[in-house]
Motif scaffolding. Structure first.
Motif, PDB file in Angstrom:
ATOM      1  N   UNK A  90       0.829  -1.205   0.000  1.00  0.00           N
ATOM      2  CA  UNK A  90       0.000   0.000   0.000  1.00  0.00           C
ATOM      3  C   UNK A  90       0.865   1.257   0.000  1.00  0.00           C
ATOM      4  N   UNK A  91       1.990   1.218   0.747  1.00  0.00           N
ATOM      5  CA  UNK A  91       2.876   2.376   0.773  1.00  0.00           C
ATOM      6  C   UNK A  91       3.544   2.581  -0.592  1.00  0.00           C
ATOM      7  N   UNK A  92       3.913   1.497  -1.242  1.00  0.00           N
ATOM      8  CA  UNK A  92       4.518   1.612  -2.573  1.00  0.00           C
ATOM      9  C   UNK A  92       3.543   2.250  -3.554  1.00  0.00           C
ATOM     10  N   UNK A  93       2.275   1.832  -3.502  1.00  0.00           N
ATOM     11  CA  UNK A  93       1.256   2.424  -4.368  1.00  0.00           C
ATOM     12  C   UNK A  93       1.029   3.880  -3.982  1.00  0.00           C
ATOM     13  N   UNK A  94       1.003   4.156  -2.669  1.00  0.00           N
ATOM     14  CA  UNK A  94       0.860   5.534  -2.210  1.00  0.00           C
ATOM     15  C   UNK A  94       1.977   6.422  -2.723  1.00  0.00           C
ATOM     16  N   UNK A 103      -1.883   8.134   2.040  1.00  0.00           N
ATOM     17  CA  UNK A 103      -2.599   7.475   0.946  1.00  0.00           C
ATOM     18  C   UNK A 103      -2.672   5.975   1.214  1.00  0.00           C
ATOM     19  N   UNK A 104      -1.576   5.397   1.717  1.00  0.00           N
ATOM     20  CA  UNK A 104      -1.559   3.964   2.034  1.00  0.00           C
ATOM     21  C   UNK A 104      -2.623   3.618   3.063  1.00  0.00           C
ATOM     22  N   UNK A 105      -2.789   4.464   4.061  1.00  0.00           N
ATOM     23  CA  UNK A 105      -3.810   4.216   5.090  1.00  0.00           C
ATOM     24  C   UNK A 105      -5.215   4.291   4.502  1.00  0.00           C
ATOM     25  N   UNK A 106      -5.419   5.201   3.560  1.00  0.00           N
ATOM     26  CA  UNK A 106      -6.717   5.260   2.882  1.00  0.00           C
ATOM     27  C   UNK A 106      -6.973   3.958   2.116  1.00  0.00           C
ATOM     28  N   UNK A 107      -5.923   3.412   1.504  1.00  0.00           N
ATOM     29  CA  UNK A 107      -6.066   2.153   0.762  1.00  0.00           C
ATOM     30  C   UNK A 107      -6.414   1.015   1.716  1.00  0.00           C
ATOM     31  N   UNK A 108      -5.718   0.958   2.851  1.00  0.00           N
ATOM     32  CA  UNK A 108      -6.009  -0.081   3.842  1.00  0.00           C
ATOM     33  C   UNK A 108      -7.448   0.050   4.323  1.00  0.00           C
ATOM     34  N   UNK A 109      -7.876   1.261   4.597  1.00  0.00           N
ATOM     35  CA  UNK A 109      -9.255   1.486   5.044  1.00  0.00           C
ATOM     36  C   UNK A 109     -10.269   1.045   3.997  1.00  0.00           C
ATOM     37  N   UNK A 125     -10.474   1.785  10.197  1.00  0.00           N
ATOM     38  CA  UNK A 125      -9.695   1.048  11.202  1.00  0.00           C
ATOM     39  C   UNK A 125      -8.210   0.922  10.868  1.00  0.00           C
ATOM     40  N   UNK A 126      -7.755   1.502   9.754  1.00  0.00           N
ATOM     41  CA  UNK A 126      -6.374   1.295   9.330  1.00  0.00           C
ATOM     42  C   UNK A 126      -5.367   1.723  10.388  1.00  0.00           C
ATOM     43  N   UNK A 127      -5.593   2.888  10.999  1.00  0.00           N
ATOM     44  CA  UNK A 127      -4.650   3.378  12.014  1.00  0.00           C
ATOM     45  C   UNK A 127      -4.628   2.443  13.210  1.00  0.00           C
ATOM     46  N   UNK A 128      -5.813   1.995  13.647  1.00  0.00           N
ATOM     47  CA  UNK A 128      -5.874   1.105  14.804  1.00  0.00           C
ATOM     48  C   UNK A 128      -5.241  -0.244  14.511  1.00  0.00           C
TER      49      UNK A 128
END
Length: 291
Positions: free
Chosen positions: A131-135, A158-164, A173-176
């Motif tokens: 996700x970070x690579x895509x971000x 952006x990676x966290x948005x993808x995870x969410x 819940x990505x941050x948690x």
């Protein structure tokens, strides 16, 4: 000629319309100009289209198309397509609202000489590498297109948005989940009195397992599963007898999860944690000898 039935005008250049029971976000020059719900939209007027599955987003899209410059909205829609194709797994339509909203805010802050530090940058890079690579690719594209210089903090956001947006991740819940993984890795290192080999394949597999476990823990759901089936219980007994130390660590990790999150691990959780701990220990011992 294919036609769509107009459902909602977002602005002069964007509308929501349906065709054969499927809703679409349609974009094109003046595609919404003077149009009203129920009218036909000709396919020759459509420059870009995006399939929509969640009608609850329509009001939010309406607001964003009013508030955000059209070039940012248009480019953001292209970026969502890039994200979805790069991930290769189902992602929520929420990306059609979260990505333009975030990019617009980041660009505005940049022009004001401000930036937001992502306190979870290291964790996101470590635990959500794809996700970070895509971000990072997304932010590089934003930098080129809008002549800005956003950094890897924004790539992590952006990676966290993808995870969410993952259908397996509880909303927001990505941050948690990232914090859960961080705490579990720290607790594992505390129990082992060793720093884990973070570039190793066993560590990567362990983190992957923690992602799925974290989704269940954060959602406060035990999937209404029964305890492990007889075959799994037999395997757990075998693992317990042959790998007493990793089994003990796994039990302590389950106790940690229950104490901190109120989530009770079942036999399958204990089994997989034991297996992963054993593989982590083997990797550490191969790299530097026994403790």
């Amino acid at each position: 000629m294919k036609t769509y039935v107009l459902k909602r005008v977002l602005n002069n250049n964007a509308v929501i319309a349906s065709q054969s029971g499927t809703d679409y976000l349609l974009m094109g020059l003046s595609i919404g100009w003077g149009k009203h719900a129920g009218e036909a939209i000709n396919s020759e007027d459509v420059e870009r289209f995006y399939v929509l599955h969640d009608s609850s987003l329509y009001q939010r899209l309406d607001q964003l198309f009013e508030q955000i410059p059209s070039d940012i909205m248009q480019f953001s829609m292209e970026l969502v397509t890039l994200i979805k194709s790069s991930m290769g797994t189902p992602l929520s339509d929420n990306l059609y609202t979260t990505i333009p909203d975030h990019i617009n805010s980041a660009i505005n802050l940049y022009h004001e000489g401000l930036s937001v530090s992502n306190m979870m940058l290291w964790d996101v890079k470590s635990f959500f590498a794809k996700e970070f690579e895509i971000g990072s690719v997304v932010i590089e594209a934003v930098n080129r297109h809008f002549s800005v210089s956003l950094g890897e903090d924004e790539a992590a956001f952006i990676a966290l948005h993808i995870v969410n947006a993952s259908h397996e991740t509880p909303d927001g819940a990505a941050v948690e989940i990232t914090r859960f993984i961080t705490r579990m890795v720290s607790e594992t290192e505390r129990l082992l009195h060793r720093s884990l080999a973070r570039e190793s394949l066993p560590f990567f597999r362990y983190v992957t397992h923690l992602k799925y476990l974290g989704r269940r823990v954060i959602a406060a759901s035990e999937d209404k599963r029964n305890d492990a089936d007889p075959e799994s219980r037999d395997l757990l007994a075998l693992i317990r007898d042959n790998y007493a130390r990793p089994f003990s660590y796994a039990r302590q990790l389950c106790s940690f999860i229950e104490q901190e999150y109120g989530f009770t691990c079942d036999d399958s959780d204990l089994l997989y944690l034991t297996i992963h701990i054993q593989k982590l220990l083997s990797a550490l011992n191969d790299a530097g000898g026994d403790e």
